[in-house]
Write an enzyme that holds these catalytic residues in place. Structure first.
Site, mmCIF file in Angstrom:
data_model
loop_
_atom_site.group_PDB
_atom_site.id
_atom_site.type_symbol
_atom_site.label_atom_id
_atom_site.label_comp_id
_atom_site.label_asym_id
_atom_site.label_seq_id
_atom_site.Cartn_x
_atom_site.Cartn_y
_atom_site.Cartn_z
ATOM 1 N N GLY A 1 9.573 -7.746 7.692
ATOM 2 C CA GLY A 1 8.151 -7.779 7.972
ATOM 3 C C GLY A 1 7.565 -6.385 7.889
ATOM 4 N N MET A 2 6.280 -6.309 7.590
ATOM 5 C CA MET A 2 5.638 -5.003 7.460
ATOM 6 C C MET A 2 5.376 -4.359 8.821
ATOM 7 S SD MET A 2 5.869 -4.429 4.396
ATOM 8 C CE MET A 2 5.013 -2.863 4.301
ATOM 9 N N THR B 1 3.133 -32.895 -6.971
ATOM 10 C CA THR B 1 2.265 -33.323 -5.858
ATOM 11 C C THR B 1 0.987 -33.932 -6.412
ATOM 12 O OG1 THR B 1 3.009 -31.405 -4.594
ATOM 13 C CG2 THR B 1 1.055 -32.544 -3.764
ATOM 14 N N CYS B 2 0.397 -33.203 -7.371
ATOM 15 C CA CYS B 2 -0.883 -33.655 -7.925
ATOM 16 C C CYS B 2 -0.740 -35.042 -8.567
ATOM 17 C CB CYS B 2 -1.419 -32.640 -8.938
ATOM 18 S SG CYS B 2 -1.995 -31.122 -8.141
ATOM 19 N N CYS C 1 7.861 -12.804 10.760
ATOM 20 C CA CYS C 1 6.853 -12.370 11.734
ATOM 21 C C CYS C 1 7.318 -12.731 13.143
ATOM 22 C CB CYS C 1 5.571 -13.099 11.370
ATOM 23 S SG CYS C 1 4.361 -13.086 12.667
ATOM 24 N N GLY D 1 3.975 -18.833 6.242
ATOM 25 C CA GLY D 1 4.455 -20.102 6.801
ATOM 26 C C GLY D 1 4.930 -21.109 5.785
ATOM 27 N N LYS E 1 0.804 -1.230 0.000
ATOM 28 C CA LYS E 1 0.000 0.000 0.000
ATOM 29 C C LYS E 1 0.832 1.272 0.000
ATOM 30 C CE LYS E 1 -0.404 -0.026 5.005
ATOM 31 N NZ LYS E 1 -1.228 -0.244 6.162
ATOM 32 N N ARG F 1 2.982 0.617 20.686
ATOM 33 C CA ARG F 1 3.077 -0.733 20.128
ATOM 34 C C ARG F 1 4.519 -1.221 20.035
ATOM 35 N NH1 ARG F 1 1.269 -1.038 13.971
ATOM 36 N NH2 ARG F 1 2.183 -3.075 14.278
ATOM 37 N N THR G 1 5.107 -12.064 15.832
ATOM 38 C CA THR G 1 3.886 -11.933 16.638
ATOM 39 C C THR G 1 3.817 -12.968 17.762
ATOM 40 O OG1 THR G 1 2.640 -10.920 14.867
ATOM 41 C CG2 THR G 1 1.347 -12.096 16.514
ATOM 42 N N ARG G 2 4.179 -14.211 17.436
ATOM 43 C CA ARG G 2 4.069 -15.268 18.455
ATOM 44 C C ARG G 2 5.037 -15.015 19.608
ATOM 45 N NH1 ARG G 2 3.338 -20.524 14.424
ATOM 46 N NH2 ARG G 2 1.385 -19.769 13.517
HETATM 47 P P1 5GP Z 1 5.835 -15.812 4.552
HETATM 48 O O1 5GP Z 1 5.329 -16.298 3.229
HETATM 49 O O2 5GP Z 1 7.017 -14.908 4.402
HETATM 50 O O3 5GP Z 1 6.070 -16.920 5.527
HETATM 51 O O4 5GP Z 1 4.661 -14.950 5.194
HETATM 52 C C1 5GP Z 1 4.144 -13.810 4.552
HETATM 53 C C2 5GP Z 1 3.090 -13.213 5.444
HETATM 54 O O5 5GP Z 1 3.654 -12.787 6.691
HETATM 55 C C3 5GP Z 1 2.461 -11.937 4.911
HETATM 56 O O6 5GP Z 1 1.518 -12.164 3.898
HETATM 57 C C4 5GP Z 1 1.857 -11.335 6.161
HETATM 58 O O7 5GP Z 1 0.601 -11.884 6.474
HETATM 59 C C5 5GP Z 1 2.836 -11.771 7.239
HETATM 60 N N1 5GP Z 1 3.702 -10.658 7.657
HETATM 61 C C6 5GP Z 1 4.442 -9.842 6.881
HETATM 62 N N2 5GP Z 1 5.138 -8.959 7.626
HETATM 63 C C7 5GP Z 1 4.809 -9.215 8.905
HETATM 64 C C8 5GP Z 1 5.191 -8.622 10.136
HETATM 65 O O8 5GP Z 1 6.009 -7.722 10.237
HETATM 66 N N3 5GP Z 1 4.606 -9.127 11.261
HETATM 67 C C9 5GP Z 1 3.704 -10.147 11.192
HETATM 68 N N4 5GP Z 1 3.152 -10.563 12.314
HETATM 69 N N5 5GP Z 1 3.355 -10.757 10.048
HETATM 70 C C10 5GP Z 1 3.894 -10.288 8.923
#
Ligand code: 5GP
Length: 287
Positions: A210-211, A257-258, A128, A163, A78, A228, A130-131
């Protein structure tokens, strides 16, 4: 009193797909294209349902151009200016979704409130934290299985977001019932990503973050707000050249896989999926 849910919850690394009888003679026979008509907007989508994440490193216009050649799309980040958008968005339509959630009841709530596609994933992302920062999350494979079930019961759709670390994980996400799979880290480090190529210890690298990382917040919001904590990390990933080869690798893996499970179309993959619980996915001898 807090409740403890002791049901088994799984991640991609905890399972493998069980091979099944297959009459497919070649991987080229596999059709990865899907067509969906969305529940609320009634819009129709046709393509290979893999999406580049809306992160400012990978969700770029340059990435979107290459992905579109393969009938896949990019959730554009964005932070482009209106002028940059005007230049790009004549012939590139948008698509709307809601999220992120990880439970069936939230999926139902969002779909019944008018959303078409629900993004599933809290905390599985490669950058990420977050956890770690909040203690909140849900193992992604189980989240996808449970959310897909709820969404499909209402004729809604889900995106498995985050993930996936290899093409096999993408296949597992589709096998678990995801209609779309969103990838960030797997597309990092390419020519089409934002940022300069840097030289570190004789190796070429690019920055990926990460964003909600300090890096992104400094860049777009002037820093991390006092109320935050940052919930993302910043990493240097090996420079990987053109994204084209990575795309072919992911799609090739998915076709394979398929064929292993006897699905002639991606649409059939979840119906042909039986997961086996494993303690090890592959040999570690040379890793
Ligand atoms: P990846 O494919 O790299 O494992 O995950 C991508 C996803 O990680 C993104 O689509 C978004 O949902 C999440 N993500 C991206 N940046 C951040 C961040 O800074 N913090 C968190 N919690 N999730 C993020």
């Amino acid at each position: 009193m807090p409740r403890v849910d002791a049901d088994l919850k799984l991640d991609f690394k905890d399972v493998l797909l069980r091979p099944k009888r297959s009459s497919l003679k070649s991987r080229s026979e596999v059709d990865l294209t899907r067509t969906f008509t969305f529940r609320n907007s009634k819009q129709t989508y046709t393509g290979i349902p893999i999406i580049v994440a809306n992160m400012d490193t990978v969700g770029t216009f340059e990435m979107a151009v290459v992905m579109a050649k393969h009938a896949m799309f990019t959730a554009i980040h964005k932070h482009y200016s209106l002028e940059e958008w005007k230049l790009f968005a004549a012939n590139h339509p948008e698509c709307l979704e809601a999220g992120n959630v990880v439970t069936g009841e939230m999926v139902e709530e969002l779909i019944l409130s008018g959303a078409d596609i629900i993004k599933v994933g809290i905390g599985p992302g490669s950058v990420c934290t977050t956890r770690i920062k909040t203690g909140v999350g849900y193992p992604q494979l189980s989240a996808v299985i449970e959310c897909a079930d709820s969404a499909h019961g209402l004729k809604g759709h889900i995106i498995s977001d985050g993930g996936c670390s290899c093409p096999g994980d993408v296949a597992k996400a589709f096998g678990a019932g995801a209609d779309f799979v969103m990838l960030g880290g797997m597309f990092a480090g390419h020519d089409q990503c934002a940022g300069e190529i840097m030289e570190k210890n004789g190796k070429k690298v690019k920055l990926f973050y990460g964003m909600s990382s300090d890096t992104a917040m400094k860049k777009h919001a002037g820093g991390v707000a006092e109320y935050r904590a940052s919930e993302g990390r910043t990493v240097e990933v090996p420079y990987r050249g053109d994204v084209e080869l990575t795309i072919l690798d992911i799609l090739g893996g998915l076709r394979s896989t398929c064929t292993y499970v006897g699905a002639a179309k991606l649409k059939e993959l979840s119906r042909r999926t039986t997961f086996i619980r494993v303690t090890q996915q592959h040999s570690q001898v040379f890793s």
